[in-house]
Design an enzyme around this catalytic site. Structure first.
Site, PDB file in Angstrom:
ATOM      1  CG  ASP A 193      -6.732 -10.674   5.741  1.00 25.02           C
ATOM      2  OD1 ASP A 193      -7.403 -11.584   5.220  1.00 25.02           O
ATOM      3  OD2 ASP A 193      -6.563  -9.575   5.200  1.00 25.02           O
ATOM      4  CG  ASN A 223      -7.379   1.664   2.604  1.00 23.90           C
ATOM      5  OD1 ASN A 223      -7.067   0.614   2.061  1.00 23.90           O
ATOM      6  ND2 ASN A 223      -7.706   1.723   3.880  1.00 23.90           N
ATOM      7  CG  HIS A 264      -6.408  -2.577   2.777  1.00 23.97           C
ATOM      8  ND1 HIS A 264      -7.484  -2.388   3.612  1.00 23.97           N
ATOM      9  CD2 HIS A 264      -6.855  -3.438   1.821  1.00 23.97           C
ATOM     10  CE1 HIS A 264      -8.497  -3.108   3.191  1.00 23.97           C
ATOM     11  NE2 HIS A 264      -8.148  -3.744   2.114  1.00 23.97           N
ATOM     12  CD  GLU A 276      -7.065  -0.710   6.869  1.00 22.95           C
ATOM     13  OE1 GLU A 276      -6.844  -0.479   5.674  1.00 22.95           O
ATOM     14  OE2 GLU A 276      -8.210  -0.939   7.311  1.00 22.95           O
TER      15      GLU A 276
HETATM   16  P1  PGA Z   1     -12.286  -6.723  -2.452  1.00 21.49           P
HETATM   17  O1  PGA Z   1     -11.264  -6.433  -1.290  1.00 21.49           O
HETATM   18  O2  PGA Z   1     -11.666  -7.790  -3.291  1.00 21.49           O
HETATM   19  O3  PGA Z   1     -13.531  -7.211  -1.745  1.00 21.49           O
HETATM   20  O4  PGA Z   1     -12.482  -5.459  -3.201  1.00 21.49           O
HETATM   21  C1  PGA Z   1      -9.934  -6.255  -1.602  1.00 21.49           C
HETATM   22  C2  PGA Z   1      -9.155  -5.909  -0.355  1.00 21.49           C
HETATM   23  O5  PGA Z   1      -9.696  -5.189   0.503  1.00 21.49           O
HETATM   24  O6  PGA Z   1      -8.008  -6.330  -0.249  1.00 21.49           O
END
Ligand code: PGA
Length: 238
Positions: free
Chosen positions: A67, A132, A134, A139
């Site tokens: 992304d 959450n 995702h 999301e």
């Molecule tokens: P993070 O993000 O590794 O910074 O915790 C993970 C994500 O949101 O996929």
């Protein structure tokens, strides 16, 4: 799903790298799916370390990222393009023509990215997981049939990511372009890494919860080759 529980983040990174190395040394031209965020940084450091030791080469490797934010310049310090260059690509022998990230905000940008991935097939997709649940920027509520698409970031994600934007939620982009869930599911193998107690609910939902679009990572229960590498804190609810 194979679950590997490690004592801490350093061990998570080392275990994740074992999976990466196995794939990297299994064939000549590997296609990787890569993730940004705090979690994969340790894995990327292990990759760079072993490259410097002369054990693995990325000369024939192609990468696709999950992304990118919409509306910030590629060279913005917090763009995922910058993140990947700084945290990985500058430290290995990969040809940057072969490091591909999604970019843009139109349906055509999404279709073009999807087409570029369909021309090859991702051997190993690296994933983090949001608090959450995702994956990528998919999301809760995202269709399991989704391909690369433009996403409105949820407030929880904007809040999580404000730490990279001077803790100012108003500076965090509100949209992103992201591989879809169906795109991610096409990968031959998936490694999801998670660390910290703030991921425990999401990890539980992914491994033991109902398979539902409310918990995007739960779809991985339907993938034939998933390895979950977590520390004890992220595994605490399993
Ligand atoms: P993070 O993000 O590794 O910074 O915790 C993970 C994500 O949101 O996929």
């Amino acid at each position: 799903m194979k679950v590997i529980v490690c004592k801490d983040y350093a061990e998570v990174s080392k275990e994740a790298y074992k999976v990466m190395k196995e794939v990297m040394t299994s064939k000549e031209e590997v296609v990787l799916g890569l993730a940004t965020g705090s979690t994969p940084i340790g894995l990327y450091q292990e990759m760079a370390k072993d490259y410097k030791a002369g054990n693995v080469s990325y000369k024939n490797t192609k990468t696709f990222n999950l992304d990118e934010y919409v509306g910030i310049d590629r060279n913005h310090p917090e763009s995922y393009y910058t993140f990947m260059n700084t945290n990985l690509f500058e430290h290995i022998d990969i040809d940057t023509n072969n490091t591909i990230l999604p970019y843009g905000d139109t349906a055509k940008d999404c279709a073009d990215y999807e087409a570029s991935m369909s021309a090859c097939s991702i051997d190993l997709q690296v994933l983090g997981i949001g608090g959450n649940a995702h994956i990528g920027f998919n999301e809760p509520g995202t269709s399991f049939d989704s391909l690369t698409h433009i996403v409105d970031l949820q407030e929880a994600t904007i809040k999580d990511n404000a730490r990279f934007f001077d803790n100012d939620m108003s500076k965090v982009p509100t949209q992103a372009i992201s591989m879809g869930i169906a795109t991610i599911m096409k990968s031959k193998k998936v490694i999801l890494i998670a660390s910290g107690a703030n991921k425990a609910d999401a990890v539980y939902g992914m491994v033991k919860g109902e398979i539902t679009e409310v918990v995007p990572a739960s779809i991985l229960q339907n993938h034939a080759d998933v390895i979950l590498v977590v520390d004890e804190a992220a595994a605490s609810k399993l």
